[in-house]
Design an enzyme around this catalytic site. Structure first.
Site, short mmCIF file in Angstrom:
data_model
loop_
_atom_site.label_atom_id
_atom_site.label_comp_id
_atom_site.label_asym_id
_atom_site.label_seq_id
_atom_site.Cartn_x
_atom_site.Cartn_y
_atom_site.Cartn_z
N ASP A 13 0.84 -1.21 0.00
CA ASP A 13 0.00 0.00 0.00
C ASP A 13 0.87 1.26 0.00
O ASP A 13 0.50 2.28 -0.58
CB ASP A 13 -0.92 0.00 1.23
N HIS A 204 -7.41 -0.27 9.30
CA HIS A 204 -6.49 0.10 8.20
C HIS A 204 -6.75 1.57 7.90
O HIS A 204 -7.63 1.91 7.10
CB HIS A 204 -6.79 -0.79 6.99
N HIS A 206 -5.80 5.42 6.86
CA HIS A 206 -4.91 6.37 6.18
C HIS A 206 -4.94 7.67 6.99
O HIS A 206 -5.89 7.95 7.74
CB HIS A 206 -5.37 6.56 4.73
N CYS A 237 -4.09 5.26 -2.56
CA CYS A 237 -4.66 4.40 -3.60
C CYS A 237 -4.88 5.24 -4.84
O CYS A 237 -5.48 6.31 -4.77
CB CYS A 237 -5.99 3.80 -3.12
P1 HMG Z 1 -11.22 -5.07 -15.55
O1 HMG Z 1 -10.71 -4.19 -16.65
O2 HMG Z 1 -12.63 -4.89 -15.14
O3 HMG Z 1 -11.05 -6.62 -15.81
O4 HMG Z 1 -10.27 -4.91 -14.30
P2 HMG Z 1 -10.69 -7.51 -17.02
O5 HMG Z 1 -10.87 -8.90 -16.53
O6 HMG Z 1 -11.46 -7.05 -18.22
O7 HMG Z 1 -9.13 -7.28 -17.29
C1 HMG Z 1 -8.59 -6.11 -17.86
C2 HMG Z 1 -7.14 -6.36 -18.23
O8 HMG Z 1 -6.38 -6.66 -17.05
C3 HMG Z 1 -6.95 -7.56 -19.13
O9 HMG Z 1 -5.79 -7.32 -19.90
C4 HMG Z 1 -6.68 -8.68 -18.18
O10 HMG Z 1 -5.95 -9.73 -18.75
C5 HMG Z 1 -5.85 -7.98 -17.13
P3 HMG Z 1 -5.89 -6.81 -21.42
O11 HMG Z 1 -6.72 -7.84 -22.11
O12 HMG Z 1 -6.59 -5.48 -21.36
O13 HMG Z 1 -4.47 -6.74 -21.84
N1 HMG Z 1 -5.98 -8.58 -15.80
C6 HMG Z 1 -4.94 -8.88 -15.02
N2 HMG Z 1 -3.61 -8.74 -15.18
C7 HMG Z 1 -2.82 -9.14 -14.16
N3 HMG Z 1 -3.29 -9.65 -13.00
C8 HMG Z 1 -4.61 -9.77 -12.80
C9 HMG Z 1 -5.49 -9.39 -13.83
N4 HMG Z 1 -6.82 -9.39 -13.94
C10 HMG Z 1 -7.11 -8.90 -15.15
N5 HMG Z 1 -5.06 -10.27 -11.65
C11 HMG Z 1 -9.30 -5.57 -12.21
C12 HMG Z 1 -10.53 -5.57 -13.08
C13 HMG Z 1 -9.71 -6.01 -10.82
C14 HMG Z 1 -8.28 -6.55 -12.80
C15 HMG Z 1 -8.70 -4.15 -12.21
O14 HMG Z 1 -9.72 -3.25 -11.88
C16 HMG Z 1 -7.58 -4.00 -11.23
O15 HMG Z 1 -6.51 -4.56 -11.40
N6 HMG Z 1 -7.81 -3.23 -10.15
C17 HMG Z 1 -6.82 -3.13 -9.07
C18 HMG Z 1 -6.87 -1.79 -8.43
C19 HMG Z 1 -5.90 -1.77 -7.29
O16 HMG Z 1 -4.99 -2.57 -7.21
N7 HMG Z 1 -6.08 -0.81 -6.38
C20 HMG Z 1 -5.22 -0.66 -5.24
C21 HMG Z 1 -5.37 -1.76 -4.24
S1 HMG Z 1 -6.80 -1.57 -3.20
C22 HMG Z 1 -6.32 -0.45 -1.99
O17 HMG Z 1 -5.26 0.13 -2.06
C23 HMG Z 1 -7.21 -0.25 -0.78
C24 HMG Z 1 -6.69 -0.97 0.44
O18 HMG Z 1 -5.40 -0.52 0.79
C25 HMG Z 1 -7.65 -0.74 1.63
C26 HMG Z 1 -8.00 0.73 1.84
O19 HMG Z 1 -7.09 1.56 2.03
O20 HMG Z 1 -9.19 1.02 1.79
C27 HMG Z 1 -6.60 -2.49 0.21
MG MG Z 2 -5.02 1.31 1.91
#
Ligand code: HMG
Ligand code: MG
Length: 284
Positions: A13, A204, A206, A237
């Site tokens: 994070d 958690h 921030h 994020c």
């Molecule tokens: P999407 O576009 O809806 O899904 O994304 P998709 O299935 O259509 O996939 C889009 C593209 O991503 C495709 O590639 C997939 O192959 C690829 P393309 O055909 O365009 O070349 N893909 C992946 N690649 C690698 N690893 C994977 C994966 N899945 C799909 N696992 C998705 C949906 C969930 C993948 C996207 O929205 C995403 O990756 N989001 C992540 C956002 C993120 O990481 N945010 C930060 C973390 S959360 C946070 O920080 C909060 C937290 O700290 C708590 C808090 O503070 O509240 C936890």
């Molecule tokens: Mg966070």
């Protein structure tokens, strides 16, 4: 003295939002330093789309490059089956699914509704269970959402219930944009604690508004004993405008220690890691 666990999330994070692509070796050096500090769990990887979060694209290399300390669980985020498979191949010790209590953030962060996210998590949960991998759950925006405004505590309780039913051993409650107050945290916890014991939940927080340690204190009063934090207060994020750093690990250490709790952590190593993390942000 009563124990409070700090779950170090800095390598995930803390770094995920950095604009400079941080070299993998620097990430590995940070994790290796943190491994000597006394943590039981460190989140170091995120198997998400590299288009969405480019900084985490080298997660498998980080997991392959670190020197693993026995007894530490090295954790990874896994939003879907693709992410889960990546985490298994890279030998993450535990995984985490991450949802939201608000629809606006769910859409912005993982591109689906809350209900759709729960459907996506189901096969991940089943696979984790079959593989014997512990699974944590995150709920973002537990008091405030950058898109939808204040969050209804009942909504947080509902998502918590669903994630617990899927087998999450612990739910981390995220004040994603650092707008919570001790009052709003307490009200939210009152609702959530109707779904499980305090030992099932972590805070958690921030620190955007400088209240994260006060929110930790309010949570301690409700029985919460696990808090996520990032050395040096790094973090944010990319899909939460205005979100700033996680509460600094050293700040949580100082606050809970002053309150008479023990964390089992080495304050000097935390300080060294905080300096290293800040240098990584600055690009030194
Ligand atoms: P999407 O576009 O809806 O899904 O994304 P998709 O299935 O259509 O996939 C889009 C593209 O991503 C495709 O590639 C997939 O192959 C690829 P393309 O055909 O365009 O070349 N893909 C992946 N690649 C690698 N690893 C994977 C994966 N899945 C799909 N696992 C998705 C949906 C969930 C993948 C996207 O929205 C995403 O990756 N989001 C992540 C956002 C993120 O990481 N945010 C930060 C973390 S959360 C946070 O920080 C909060 C937290 O700290 C708590 C808090 O503070 O509240 C936890
Ligand atoms: Mg966070």
């Amino acid at each position: 003295m009563e124990y409070v666990e700090i779950f170090e999330v800095g390598p995930r994070d803390g770094l995920q939002n950095e604009k400079r692509q941080i070299p993998t070796e620097e990430k590995i050096a940070l994790v290796d330093l943190l491994s000597g500090a006394g943590f039981k769990r460190i989140e170091i990887a995120s198997f998400v789309s590299p288009k969405w979060v480019p900084q985490m694209a080298d997660s498998a290399d980080v997991l392959a490059g670190i020197t693993r300390t026995p007894g530490i669980s090295y954790a990874a985020l896994t939003p879907n089956m693709r992410g889960f498979e990546g985490a298994v191949v890279a030998k993450a010790d535990e995984i985490a699914i991450f949802g939201s209590a608000s629809e606006g953030f769910s859409k912005a962060n993982i591109n689906c509704t809350i209900a759709e996210s729960l459907e996506r998590f189901q096969p991940v949960a089943e696979a984790a269970k079959a593989a014997g991998l512990p699974m944590r759950g995150y709920i973002s925006c537990v008091t405030d959402c950058p898109y939808d405004g204040p969050t209804d505590p009942a909504q947080v309780a509902w998502v918590a219930k669903e994630l617990l039913a899927m087998g999450c051993y612990e739910i981390s409650l995220g004040d994603t944009i650092g707008q919570a107050t001790p009052d709003s945290i307490s009200t939210m916890l009152d609702a959530v604690l109707g779904e499980g014991e305090a030992s099932k939940f972590a805070g958690h927080y921030h620190d955007t508004s400088g209240r994260a340690c006060d929110n930790v204190e309010a949570s301690l009063a409700k029985g919460i004993r696990v808090f996520d934090a990032a050395v040096g207060g790094l973090g944010g994020c990319p899909y939460a405008p205005g979100a700033q750093g996680n509460v600094a690990t050293e700040a949580v250490y100082d606050r809970v220690t002053a309150l008479g709790y023990t964390t089992g952590l080495d304050r000097d190593i935390l300080e060294k890691a905080a300096v290293m993390a800040r240098q990584m942000r600055a690009g030194d």
